[in-house]
Design a protein around this motif. Sequence first.
Motif, PDB file in Angstrom:
ATOM      1  N   ASN A   3     -10.064  -2.191   3.842  1.00 23.91           N
ATOM      2  CA  ASN A   3      -8.945  -1.408   4.383  1.00 23.91           C
ATOM      3  C   ASN A   3      -7.997  -0.976   3.269  1.00 23.91           C
ATOM      4  OD1 ASN A   3      -9.924  -1.743   6.971  1.00 23.91           O
ATOM      5  ND2 ASN A   3      -8.339  -3.175   7.618  1.00 23.91           N
ATOM      6  N   VAL A   4      -7.670  -1.911   2.393  1.00 23.55           N
ATOM      7  CA  VAL A   4      -6.765  -1.593   1.280  1.00 23.55           C
ATOM      8  C   VAL A   4      -7.436  -0.591   0.347  1.00 23.55           C
ATOM      9  CG1 VAL A   4      -5.529  -2.517  -0.719  1.00 23.55           C
ATOM     10  CG2 VAL A   4      -5.524  -3.779   1.456  1.00 23.55           C
ATOM     11  N   HIS A   5      -8.696  -0.811   0.046  1.00 21.47           N
ATOM     12  CA  HIS A   5      -9.435   0.104  -0.835  1.00 21.47           C
ATOM     13  C   HIS A   5      -9.472   1.518  -0.253  1.00 21.47           C
ATOM     14  CE1 HIS A   5     -12.402   1.669  -3.580  1.00 21.47           C
ATOM     15  NE2 HIS A   5     -13.183   1.982  -2.550  1.00 21.47           N
ATOM     16  N   ARG A  31       3.228  -2.638  -9.308  1.00 20.92           N
ATOM     17  CA  ARG A  31       2.869  -2.560  -7.886  1.00 20.92           C
ATOM     18  C   ARG A  31       2.209  -3.867  -7.479  1.00 20.92           C
ATOM     19  NH1 ARG A  31       0.877   2.394 -10.178  1.00 20.92           N
ATOM     20  NH2 ARG A  31      -0.976   1.126 -10.356  1.00 20.92           N
ATOM     21  N   VAL A  32       2.765  -4.509  -6.465  1.00 20.50           N
ATOM     22  CA  VAL A  32       2.307  -5.841  -6.048  1.00 20.50           C
ATOM     23  C   VAL A  32       1.834  -5.799  -4.598  1.00 20.50           C
ATOM     24  CG1 VAL A  32       3.007  -8.241  -5.673  1.00 20.50           C
ATOM     25  CG2 VAL A  32       3.878  -6.976  -7.661  1.00 20.50           C
ATOM     26  N   LEU A  33       0.657  -6.359  -4.377  1.00 24.54           N
ATOM     27  CA  LEU A  33       0.143  -6.525  -3.017  1.00 24.54           C
ATOM     28  C   LEU A  33       0.374  -7.968  -2.604  1.00 24.54           C
ATOM     29  CD1 LEU A  33      -1.404  -5.309  -0.593  1.00 24.54           C
ATOM     30  CD2 LEU A  33      -3.499  -6.201  -1.637  1.00 24.54           C
ATOM     31  N   VAL A  34       1.202  -8.170  -1.585  1.00 18.87           N
ATOM     32  CA  VAL A  34       1.471  -9.496  -1.044  1.00 18.87           C
ATOM     33  C   VAL A  34       0.417  -9.774   0.026  1.00 18.87           C
ATOM     34  CG1 VAL A  34       3.109 -10.944   0.224  1.00 18.87           C
ATOM     35  CG2 VAL A  34       3.933  -9.338  -1.514  1.00 18.87           C
ATOM     36  N   GLU A  45       6.898  -1.588  -6.643  1.00 21.93           N
ATOM     37  CA  GLU A  45       6.444  -1.280  -5.284  1.00 21.93           C
ATOM     38  C   GLU A  45       5.737  -2.502  -4.719  1.00 21.93           C
ATOM     39  OE1 GLU A  45       3.914   2.190  -2.909  1.00 21.93           O
ATOM     40  OE2 GLU A  45       3.830   2.099  -5.092  1.00 21.93           O
ATOM     41  N   VAL A  46       5.955  -2.747  -3.434  1.00 22.34           N
ATOM     42  CA  VAL A  46       5.331  -3.891  -2.773  1.00 22.34           C
ATOM     43  C   VAL A  46       4.740  -3.429  -1.444  1.00 22.34           C
ATOM     44  CG1 VAL A  46       5.680  -6.183  -1.772  1.00 22.34           C
ATOM     45  CG2 VAL A  46       6.992  -5.507  -3.785  1.00 22.34           C
ATOM     46  N   LYS A  47       3.518  -3.842  -1.192  1.00 28.29           N
ATOM     47  CA  LYS A  47       2.904  -3.636   0.120  1.00 28.29           C
ATOM     48  C   LYS A  47       2.303  -4.967   0.554  1.00 28.29           C
ATOM     49  CE  LYS A  47       2.190   1.276  -0.001  1.00 28.29           C
ATOM     50  NZ  LYS A  47       1.367   2.377   0.473  1.00 28.29           N
ATOM     51  N   SER A  48       2.112  -5.087   1.862  1.00 27.46           N
ATOM     52  CA  SER A  48       1.618  -6.353   2.406  1.00 27.46           C
ATOM     53  C   SER A  48       0.265  -6.168   3.079  1.00 27.46           C
ATOM     54  CB  SER A  48       2.615  -6.917   3.413  1.00 27.46           C
ATOM     55  OG  SER A  48       2.845  -5.965   4.446  1.00 27.46           O
ATOM     56  N   ALA A  49      -0.564  -7.204   2.984  1.00 24.57           N
ATOM     57  CA  ALA A  49      -1.883  -7.203   3.615  1.00 24.57           C
ATOM     58  C   ALA A  49      -2.111  -8.563   4.265  1.00 24.57           C
ATOM     59  CB  ALA A  49      -2.977  -6.915   2.586  1.00 24.57           C
ATOM     60  N   SER A  60       8.235  -9.425  14.027  1.00 19.73           N
ATOM     61  CA  SER A  60       9.327  -8.459  13.876  1.00 19.73           C
ATOM     62  C   SER A  60       9.003  -7.448  12.781  1.00 19.73           C
ATOM     63  CB  SER A  60      10.614  -9.205  13.528  1.00 19.73           C
ATOM     64  OG  SER A  60      10.451  -9.900  12.295  1.00 19.73           O
ATOM     65  N   LEU A  61       7.887  -7.633  12.102  1.00 22.09           N
ATOM     66  CA  LEU A  61       7.540  -6.818  10.941  1.00 22.09           C
ATOM     67  C   LEU A  61       6.079  -6.401  11.030  1.00 22.09           C
ATOM     68  CD1 LEU A  61       9.133  -6.182   8.271  1.00 22.09           C
ATOM     69  CD2 LEU A  61       7.888  -8.069   7.267  1.00 22.09           C
ATOM     70  N   LYS A  62       5.794  -5.137  10.748  1.00 20.76           N
ATOM     71  CA  LYS A  62       4.411  -4.660  10.715  1.00 20.76           C
ATOM     72  C   LYS A  62       3.928  -4.658   9.269  1.00 20.76           C
ATOM     73  CE  LYS A  62       1.391  -0.781  11.758  1.00 20.76           C
ATOM     74  NZ  LYS A  62       1.285   0.605  12.219  1.00 20.76           N
ATOM     75  N   PRO A  63       2.802  -5.318   8.989  1.00 20.33           N
ATOM     76  CA  PRO A  63       2.286  -5.303   7.619  1.00 20.33           C
ATOM     77  C   PRO A  63       1.722  -3.924   7.276  1.00 20.33           C
ATOM     78  CG  PRO A  63       0.727  -6.371   9.087  1.00 20.33           C
ATOM     79  CD  PRO A  63       1.956  -6.088   9.901  1.00 20.33           C
ATOM     80  N   ASP A  64       1.647  -3.618   5.996  1.00 16.41           N
ATOM     81  CA  ASP A  64       1.085  -2.335   5.571  1.00 16.41           C
ATOM     82  C   ASP A  64      -0.413  -2.255   5.861  1.00 16.41           C
ATOM     83  OD1 ASP A  64       3.442  -1.044   4.215  1.00 16.41           O
ATOM     84  OD2 ASP A  64       3.361  -2.938   3.113  1.00 16.41           O
ATOM     85  N   PHE A  65      -1.093  -3.380   5.688  1.00 14.10           N
ATOM     86  CA  PHE A  65      -2.534  -3.435   5.930  1.00 14.10           C
ATOM     87  C   PHE A  65      -2.847  -4.672   6.770  1.00 14.10           C
ATOM     88  CE2 PHE A  65      -1.826  -1.665   1.665  1.00 14.10           C
ATOM     89  CZ  PHE A  65      -2.381  -0.406   1.822  1.00 14.10           C
TER      90      PHE A  65
END
Length: 178
Positions: free
Chosen positions: A26-28, A94-97, A124-128, A137-142
């Motif tokens: 999904n991230v790829h 850029r960090v993927l959490v 930049e930070v995105k979450s998976a 309460s939060l929607k992850p990016d992936f």
Amino acid sequence: MNKSDDKDLWVSWDEYHRIIEKLVLNVHASGWQFDQVLCLARGGLRPGDVFSRIFDVPLAILSTSSYREDAGTVRSELDIGKHITMSRGALSGRVLVVDDLVDSGVTLDKVLHHLKENYAPVTEVKSAVIWWKACSSLKPDFYVDYLPTNPWIHQPFEEYDSLRPHQLEAWSKKGVSR
């Protein structure tokens, strides 16, 4: 293995590995490129390791804990480790959490704020996560699975939560496998 329903999601080791690979894909497929993986320990350790290996980027670890009582089934106050552990360099770019799931959203939200407040080199930070529960309460990016009924997720490694060394030793001597 027990049968999954609206209240309980039972995950085998094979399913667990396949769903981590789906998250990687999904991230790829998104085309977003990151410089480092920050996994939230403990639930994000296994997925974070897979991301780090497949994308060939450094792995950082931040310890967080909120499920401690009753063999990890009761949520307490969130603890975030003071330091991020890395083998080289510092958290930047850029960090993927990565974590296993987003339940209430408290952990992910606080970690994202922690990074903004304490790590200026992070641009930049995105979450998976594997599982995104509706109660969050939060929607992850992936994510891979959205869980509208908020089931308790029984992950395959949870068998170790109640296993003690003397039990493992006894089973090992008898030739019993888990």
